[in-house]
Every structure is written in structure tokens, then in C-alpha cells.
Write a protein that holds these residues in place. Structure first.
Motif, mmCIF file in Angstrom:
data_model
loop_
_atom_site.group_PDB
_atom_site.id
_atom_site.type_symbol
_atom_site.label_atom_id
_atom_site.label_comp_id
_atom_site.label_asym_id
_atom_site.label_seq_id
_atom_site.Cartn_x
_atom_site.Cartn_y
_atom_site.Cartn_z
ATOM 1 N N LYS A 107 0.923 -1.201 0.111
ATOM 2 C CA LYS A 107 0.082 -0.050 0.083
ATOM 3 C C LYS A 107 0.815 1.169 0.065
ATOM 4 O O LYS A 107 0.261 2.377 -0.030
ATOM 5 N N GLN A 108 2.036 1.023 0.046
ATOM 6 C CA GLN A 108 3.035 2.224 0.182
ATOM 7 C C GLN A 108 3.474 2.489 -1.197
ATOM 8 O O GLN A 108 4.269 1.836 -1.905
ATOM 9 N N MET A 109 2.760 3.460 -1.989
ATOM 10 C CA MET A 109 2.943 3.526 -3.433
ATOM 11 C C MET A 109 3.660 5.125 -3.714
ATOM 12 O O MET A 109 3.548 6.093 -2.995
ATOM 13 N N ASP A 110 4.656 5.206 -4.471
ATOM 14 C CA ASP A 110 5.140 6.350 -5.061
ATOM 15 C C ASP A 110 4.742 6.731 -6.736
ATOM 16 O O ASP A 110 5.216 5.967 -7.488
ATOM 17 N N PHE A 111 3.734 7.381 -6.716
ATOM 18 C CA PHE A 111 3.482 7.757 -8.128
ATOM 19 C C PHE A 111 4.092 8.692 -8.967
ATOM 20 O O PHE A 111 4.293 8.612 -10.150
ATOM 21 N N SER A 112 5.413 9.411 -8.153
ATOM 22 C CA SER A 112 6.113 10.077 -8.947
ATOM 23 C C SER A 112 6.847 9.541 -9.968
ATOM 24 O O SER A 112 7.443 10.073 -10.774
ATOM 25 N N LYS A 113 7.310 8.290 -9.938
ATOM 26 C CA LYS A 113 7.990 7.377 -10.746
ATOM 27 C C LYS A 113 7.184 6.915 -11.961
ATOM 28 O O LYS A 113 8.040 6.383 -12.725
ATOM 29 N N ILE A 114 5.818 6.901 -11.817
ATOM 30 C CA ILE A 114 5.160 6.539 -13.063
ATOM 31 C C ILE A 114 4.796 7.469 -13.976
ATOM 32 O O ILE A 114 4.239 8.638 -13.610
ATOM 33 N N ALA A 115 4.858 7.188 -15.040
ATOM 34 C CA ALA A 115 4.684 8.528 -16.167
ATOM 35 C C ALA A 115 3.115 8.669 -16.218
ATOM 36 O O ALA A 115 2.626 9.877 -16.194
ATOM 37 N N SER A 116 2.346 7.509 -16.299
ATOM 38 C CA SER A 116 0.948 8.046 -15.880
ATOM 39 C C SER A 116 0.009 7.076 -15.139
ATOM 40 O O SER A 116 0.149 5.782 -15.676
ATOM 41 N N VAL A 117 -0.428 7.342 -14.208
ATOM 42 C CA VAL A 117 -1.347 6.578 -13.399
ATOM 43 C C VAL A 117 -2.859 6.570 -13.855
ATOM 44 O O VAL A 117 -3.581 5.600 -13.513
ATOM 45 N N LYS A 118 -3.274 7.315 -14.509
ATOM 46 C CA LYS A 118 -4.807 7.394 -14.898
ATOM 47 C C LYS A 118 -5.288 6.387 -15.622
ATOM 48 O O LYS A 118 -6.439 5.900 -14.976
#
Ligand code: HEC
Ligand code: HEC
Ligand code: HEC
Ligand code: HEC
Ligand code: HEC
Ligand code: HEC
Ligand code: HEC
Ligand code: HEC
Ligand code: HEC
Ligand code: HEC
Ligand code: HEC
Ligand code: HEC
Length: 264
Positions: A107-118
Motif C-alpha cells: 500500500k506504500q506507493m510512489d506515483f512520482s516515478k510513473i509516467a501516467s497513473v490515469k
């Protein structure tokens, strides 16, 4: 997931048996690994799971996922689909689960490294995607993570925009704008008139200073629900003066001049 519970129990029972079986056949004193052994060599993994494992700590054990161990076995790393059946939820059909969920702290996620989470967000939040599609706006071009830097959190409007007036708070923004369809301005009947007055000074000033009864009404009482809605006088008053007069002067404002500063 029900299915897993059964499988999990089976796995938990069978793996040591199989390992034990293999050991016996070799007639060697190989002792199968148990969950309590892992910490002897993998302190970090155990610490991570104990601290942040969530349901991967409470619902499964190390050996439920790591079925074999080198050098005895090569099936060391489980596929997520082993337990999260892609047939069960649209979310489980995505690729590269691990870019978001490291299994030891899922559950600890880091969206900043992902190009698009949409595309992933939309597997669970179809409605927000629908709103953006139905009411196109400049927000629709932003990735969800621009405003939702972590799951369940949202930046406030004011972090990216100037308010229309100094007094306006974030809660006020949401009275007129929905974040996923911001160009559609809709509001409730009890909207305070000062919020409209931040852009319509003349109307607000006139209404505030008229001694007549319109002065007691909210903007939103007449301009109902949606921005730029303009009411007809007759919707509320009908035709009060008699047919002859109204056909001679069809425009109420010929005499009453201004709805916000009525002449009577
Ligand atoms: C006696 C020390 C020791 C114990 C106990 C131990 N491991 Fe390991 N483990 C290792 C070593 C050493 C490696 C690296 C082996 C290699 O790369 O060939 C390893 C590698 C692994 C890997 C990585 C495999 C891969 O393909 O990269 C996993 C997963 C793993 N261990 C899980 C476990 C689990 C789960 C337990 C407890 C059930 C456990 N280990 C117990 C020493 C241990
Ligand atoms: C829900 C399944 C799951 C559980 C439970 C789990 N792991 Fe893992 N583990 C994985 C996966 C998947 C990987 C591979 C991650 C990757 O590709 O980077 C992994 C990687 C590892 C590795 C090698 C890389 C690393 O992070 O050190 C070790 C060692 C390991 N696990 C040990 C453990 C131990 C010890 C436990 C129990 C305390 C445990 N795992 C519980 C799924 C699990
Ligand atoms: C051995 C079975 C198993 C494997 C393999 C496994 N999981 Fe799980 N996972 C579970 C179970 C069981 C739960 C709890 C489900 C529930 O309560 O609904 C869970 C829960 C989760 C959760 C929610 C965690 C929480 O605390 O709420 C996430 C996220 C997750 N899994 C992601 C993954 C990902 C990503 C992988 C692959 C890297 C993976 N899982 C591999 C069994 C597994
Ligand atoms: C772009 C990031 C992202 C990717 C990639 C991703 N997830 Fe998730 N996942 C999330 C978010 C965000 C949640 C919601 C977390 C919450 O509710 O706290 C979630 C929730 C979950 C849950 C718990 C809720 C549930 O519905 O069971 C599981 C299990 C899970 N994901 C498994 C997976 C698996 C398996 C994959 C790959 C097939 C995957 N996820 C890929 C972001 C991602
Ligand atoms: C696996 C399904 C799943 C995925 C994927 C997922 N969510 Fe959620 N999300 C949920 C659920 C379930 C809730 C409701 C949680 C609650 O009520 O506590 C939620 C709640 C939210 C909330 C509202 C929290 C609140 O307090 O009202 C936001 C914002 C949100 N998600 C954004 C996102 C974004 C952005 C993504 C993509 C990065 C995403 N979600 C991905 C399942 C998911
Ligand atoms: C992460 C920054 C960010 C946040 C937070 C944010 N916006 Fe925006 N918003 C933008 C950007 C970027 C644009 C496009 C600006 C441009 O192109 O001129 C925009 C455009 C708009 C527009 C014009 C829409 C259009 O299609 O013309 C409105 C209205 C708006 N935002 C309202 C809001 C409201 C209300 C909130 C809070 C619910 C909010 N914004 C939160 C970044 C943000
Ligand atoms: C411009 C900023 C912005 C963007 C882009 C954005 N959101 Fe939001 N979102 C917000 C704000 C602000 C809230 C909080 C609204 C509130 O508190 O009522 C929110 C609330 C939510 C909620 C909670 C329920 C709701 O609708 O109020 C979900 C779920 C959600 N967003 C999902 C998404 C998803 C999925 C995406 C991408 C498709 C996305 N958001 C893109 C700003 C944004
Ligand atoms: C009383 C309703 C109302 C409230 C409250 C409100 N807005 Fe607006 N907003 C509007 C209207 C109406 C427009 C469209 C004006 C136009 O057509 O040019 C607009 C336009 C915008 C725009 C796009 C045009 C521009 O000025 O850049 C942004 C951004 C915006 N609002 C942000 C916000 C933020 C941030 C808040 C909260 C601080 C907020 N709004 C509160 C009604 C409101
Ligand atoms: C962000 C500034 C802003 C806010 C806040 C705002 N408006 Fe407007 N409004 C405008 C703009 C810009 C126009 C277009 C003016 C034009 O076309 O000359 C407009 C036009 C109007 C019109 C005229 C429509 C027509 O067809 O002539 C009405 C009525 C109106 N607004 C009422 C309201 C009411 C009621 C509120 C409060 C709910 C409000 N406005 C809030 C900016 C705003
Ligand atoms: C949404 C309903 C609504 C609309 C539209 C509306 N009014 Fe009224 N008007 C009222 C109400 C409510 C009163 C107060 C009635 C009372 O208290 O007896 C009022 C009172 C009046 C009065 C009497 C003022 C006084 O102080 O005695 C006049 C004159 C009047 N309206 C004219 C108009 C004209 C002209 C228009 C169109 C430009 C108009 N109204 C549009 C609701 C409306
Ligand atoms: C009693 C009902 C009523 C109330 C209360 C009211 N309006 Fe109006 N408003 C009207 C009517 C009717 C018109 C159309 C006048 C016309 O046909 O020229 C109008 C026209 C407008 C216009 C467009 C023409 C112009 O004068 O610029 C704006 C903007 C506007 N109103 C804003 C507001 C604002 C802001 C408030 C609150 C401060 C408000 N109105 C309160 C009935 C009302
Ligand atoms: C030729 C001028 C004229 C026109 C056109 C006109 N009115 Fe009037 N109206 C008046 C006068 C003068 C009064 C004050 C009469 C009084 O106090 O007895 C009045 C009073 C009213 C009142 C208050 C009645 C009361 O009992 O207090 C309302 C409501 C009203 N008008 C609505 C309208 C509406 C709606 C229209 C358009 C359909 C309209 N008027 C057109 C001149 C006009």
C-alpha cells in the motif's frame, strides 16, 4: 480471494511436505525452510513486511508467495496473478503491478516515478473518467497524479489557482466547480451571493442597496443552479398587471428598469 484461501492452505501444507519428501528420498537431513527461518538471512524483507506489509502480512506468509528457494528450486518469485486472478477485477489485468505495489509494502506507493497513473485509476474510478470525457476541460489533459499525489489525497484548487477574491476558500471553490469537470459551473440554491459578487460587482452592489424586496433574495434563488441561467420575470410573477398593459409594454424592465435595482 476465497479461492486463494483454500489454495493458500494447500500451499502452506504441501510445500513443506514436498520438500520434506524430497529430502527423505535423498536420504539426507535437509530440513525444509519454515517462515520463522527467513529472518535469519533476510532481515530487511521481514522488517519491511512486519512494518508495512498490510494484508500481505496478515493474510499470507513468506512461503505462500515464495514457493521454492535457491538453489533447490527456481520458482522463487510469485506472479501476482497466482492469487489476484485477472478474471476477478479489471484492476488485476494491468501490467507491471510492481511499479506501484512492492509486495512487501503493497500500500506504500510512489506515483512520482510513473509516467501516467490515469489508466490504472480508471479501473476503479470509472465515474471520474466519465465526467472528464463528457465535459471536456483543461483538467482532462492532466494526469490524475498531478492533483492526487498519493492515493486518497487531493491537492486544493488554491495550490494551483488564484481565487476570484481574497476571501474565497477551497471549500467555496467546490460549491461552484467539480474538480473533474471544472468548466461546468453549478451550484445549490443557498449559495452565498458574495461569491457571485466577486466577479459581478455592479449586480451585487445594486442588489445590496435596493430597498425593494429583491434585495432580500440570493443570486442563486433567481439564477438557478447553473451559471448564465437568466430567469424570466413571469416565471415567478406571472403577468400581474392586466393583459392590455402587458401587450402594450411586453418588457417588464421598461418600467422596472433593473432586476437588481427595481424601480417601482
Ligand atoms: C540461511 C540463509 C537463508 C535463509 C534461512 C533463507 N534464505 Fe532466502 N536467500 C538466501 C541467499 C543466500 C539467497 C541468494 C541465493 C542466490 O541468489 O542464489 C536467497 C535468496 C532468496 C530469494 C531471492 C530469490 C531470487 O530469485 O532472487 C528469495 C525470494 C528468498 N531468498 C526468500 C526466502 C524466504 C521466504 C525464506 C524463508 C522461508 C528464506 N529466503 C530463507 C539465504 C537464505
Ligand atoms: C504476497 C507475496 C509475497 C510475500 C508474502 C512475501 N514476498 Fe518476498 N517477494 C515477493 C515478490 C513478488 C518479490 C519480487 C519483487 C521484485 O520483483 O522486485 C519478492 C522478493 C523477495 C526477496 C528478494 C528481493 C528483496 O526484496 O529482498 C526476498 C529476499 C524476499 N522476497 C523475502 C521474503 C520474506 C522473507 C518474506 C516473509 C517475511 C516475503 N518475502 C514475503 C512476494 C512476496
Ligand atoms: C500467495 C498469494 C498472493 C500473492 C502471490 C500476491 N498477493 Fe496480494 N494479497 C493476497 C491476499 C490474500 C491479500 C488480501 C486480500 C483481501 O483481504 O481481500 C492481498 C492483498 C493485496 C493488496 C492490498 C493490501 C492491503 O493491505 O490492503 C495489494 C495491493 C496486493 N495484494 C498486491 C499484490 C501484488 C502487486 C502482487 C504481486 C507482486 C501480489 N499482491 C501477490 C495474496 C497474494
Ligand atoms: C498505477 C499504480 C497501480 C498499478 C500499476 C497497480 N495498482 Fe493495484 N492499486 C493501486 C491503487 C492506487 C490502489 C488503491 C489502494 C487503496 O485502496 O488504498 C490499488 C489497490 C490494489 C489492491 C487492493 C484493493 C483491491 O481491489 O483488492 C490490490 C489487491 C491490487 N491493487 C493489486 C494489483 C495488481 C495485482 C496489479 C497488477 C495486475 C496492480 N494492483 C497494479 C494502484 C496500482
Ligand atoms: C483497486 C481499486 C482502486 C484503484 C486502482 C484506485 N482507487 Fe481510489 N479508491 C478506491 C476505493 C475503494 C476508495 C474508497 C476508499 C474509502 O472510502 O476509504 C477510493 C478512494 C479514492 C479517493 C477519495 C478518498 C476520499 O476520502 O474520498 C480518491 C481521491 C482516489 N481514490 C483517487 C484515486 C486515484 C487518483 C487513483 C489512481 C492513482 C486511484 N484512486 C486508484 C479504490 C481504488
Ligand atoms: C495541480 C494543479 C491544479 C489543481 C490542484 C487544480 N487545477 Fe485547475 N487547472 C490547472 C491547469 C494546469 C489548468 C489549465 C490552465 C491553462 O491552460 O490555462 C487548469 C484549468 C482550470 C479551469 C479552466 C478549465 C477550462 O477548461 O478552461 C478551471 C475552471 C479550474 N482549473 C478550476 C479548478 C478548481 C475548481 C480546482 C479545485 C477543485 C482546480 N482547478 C485544481 C491545474 C490545477
Ligand atoms: C485538477 C486536479 C485534479 C485532477 C487532474 C484529478 N482530480 Fe480527482 N479530485 C480532485 C480534487 C480537488 C478532489 C476533492 C474533491 C472534494 O473534496 O470534494 C478530487 C476527488 C477525487 C475523488 C473522490 C470522489 C470525488 O469524485 O470527489 C476521486 C475518486 C478522484 N478524485 C479520482 C480522480 C481520478 C481517477 C483522476 C484522473 C482520471 C482525477 N481524480 C483527476 C482534483 C483532481
Ligand atoms: C460562485 C461560483 C464560483 C466560485 C465559488 C468559484 N468559481 Fe471559479 N469560476 C466561476 C465561473 C462562473 C467561472 C467562469 C468565468 C468565465 O466564464 O470566464 C470560473 C472560472 C474559473 C477558472 C478559469 C478562468 C480563470 O479565471 O482562470 C478558474 C481557474 C477558477 N474558476 C478557479 C476557481 C477557484 C480556485 C475557486 C476557489 C478559490 C473558484 N474558482 C471559485 C465560478 C466560481
Ligand atoms: C469568475 C468570475 C465569475 C463568477 C464567480 C460568476 N460569474 Fe457570472 N459571468 C462571468 C463572466 C465572465 C460572464 C460573461 C460576461 C459576458 O459575456 O459579458 C458572466 C455572465 C453571467 C450572466 C449573464 C448571462 C447572459 O447570458 O447574459 C449571469 C446571469 C451571471 N453571470 C450570473 C452569475 C451568478 C448568479 C453567479 C454566482 C452563482 C456568477 N455569475 C458568478 C463571470 C463570473
Ligand atoms: C425567482 C423568482 C423571481 C424572479 C425571476 C423575479 N422576481 Fe420579482 N420578486 C420575487 C419575490 C420572491 C419577491 C418578493 C415578494 C414578496 O415578498 O411579496 C419579488 C418582488 C418583486 C417586486 C416588488 C418589490 C417590492 O419591494 O415590493 C417587483 C416590482 C418585482 N418583484 C418585479 C420583478 C421583475 C420586473 C422581474 C424580472 C426582471 C422579477 N421581479 C423577477 C421573485 C422573483
Ligand atoms: C429577483 C431575481 C434576481 C436576483 C435576486 C438576481 N438577479 Fe441577476 N438577473 C435577474 C434577471 C431577471 C436578469 C435579466 C435581466 C435582463 O433581462 O436584462 C438578471 C441579469 C443578471 C446579469 C446579466 C445582466 C447584467 O446585469 O449584467 C448578471 C451578471 C446577474 N443578473 C447577476 C446577478 C448577481 C451577481 C446576483 C446576486 C448578487 C443577481 N444577479 C441576483 C434576476 C435576478
Ligand atoms: C408600464 C410599466 C410597467 C410594466 C411594463 C410592468 N410593471 Fe410591474 N409595476 C409597475 C408599477 C408602477 C408598479 C407599482 C404598482 C403598485 O405599487 O401598485 C408595479 C408593481 C409590480 C409588482 C409588485 C406588485 C405588488 O403587488 O406589490 C410586481 C411583482 C410587478 N410589477 C411585476 C411586473 C412584471 C413581472 C412585469 C412584466 C411581465 C411588469 N411588472 C411590468 C409598472 C409596470
Amino acid at each position: 480471494m476465497k479461492k486463494f484461501t483454500v489454495k493458500g492452505i494447500l500451499i502452506a501444507c504441501l510445500v513443506p511436505l514436498v520438500m520434506a519428501g524430497a529430502a527423505q528420498a535423498a536420504d539426507n537431513a535437509v530440513v525444509p525452510l519454515e517462515n520463522k527461518d527467513c529472518v535469519k538471512c533476510h532481515v530487511e524483507a521481514v522488517r519491511d513486511i512486519n512494518g508495512n506489509g498490510g494484508k500481505h502480512q496478515t493474510a499470507v506468509t513468506c512461503l505462500d508467495c515464495h514457493l521454492e528457494h535457491p538453489p533447490m528450486g527456481t520458482n522463487t518469485i510469485p506472479a501476482c496473478s497466482m492469487c489476484h486472478d485477472p478474471g476477478e477485477k479489471k484492476h488485476f489485468t494491468i501490467e507491471n503491478c510492481i511499479t506501484c505495489h512492492y509486495p512487501h509494502h503493497p500500500k506504500q506507493m510512489d506515483f512520482s516515478k510513473i509516467a501516467s497513473v490515469k489508466p490504472v485509476c480508471l479501473t476503479c474510478h470509472a465515474q471520474e473518467g466519465q465526467e472528464m470525457e463528457t465535459y471536456p476541460s483543461k483538467h482532462a489533459a492532466l494526469d490524475c497524479k498531478e492533483c492526487h499525489t498519493a492515493h486518497g489525497q487531493a491537492m486544493t484548487c488554491n495550490e494551483c489557482h488564484e481565487p476570484h477574491s481574497a476571501e474565497m476558500t477551497y471549500a467555496d471553490c467546490l460549491r461552484c466547480h467539480k474538480p473533474h469537470m471544472p468548466s461546468v459551473v453549478r451550484y445549490a440554491d443557498d449559495l452565498p451571493s458574495a461569491l457571485c459578487g466577486s466577479c459581478h460587482e455592479t449586480a451585487a452592489k445594486n442588489l445590496a442597496s435596493t430597498p425593494l424586496k429583491h434585495g432580500a433574495l440570493l443570486c442563486a434563488y433567481c439564477h438557478k443552479s447553473q451559471h448564465k441561467m437568466v430567469p424570466e420575470c413571469s416565471t415567478c410573477h406571472g403577468l400581474p398587471h392586466g393583459e392590455a398593459m402587458h401587450s402594450k409594454f411586453p418588457n417588464c424592465l421598461d418600467c422596472h428598469l433593473d432586476p437588481h435595482a427595481l424601480a417601482k
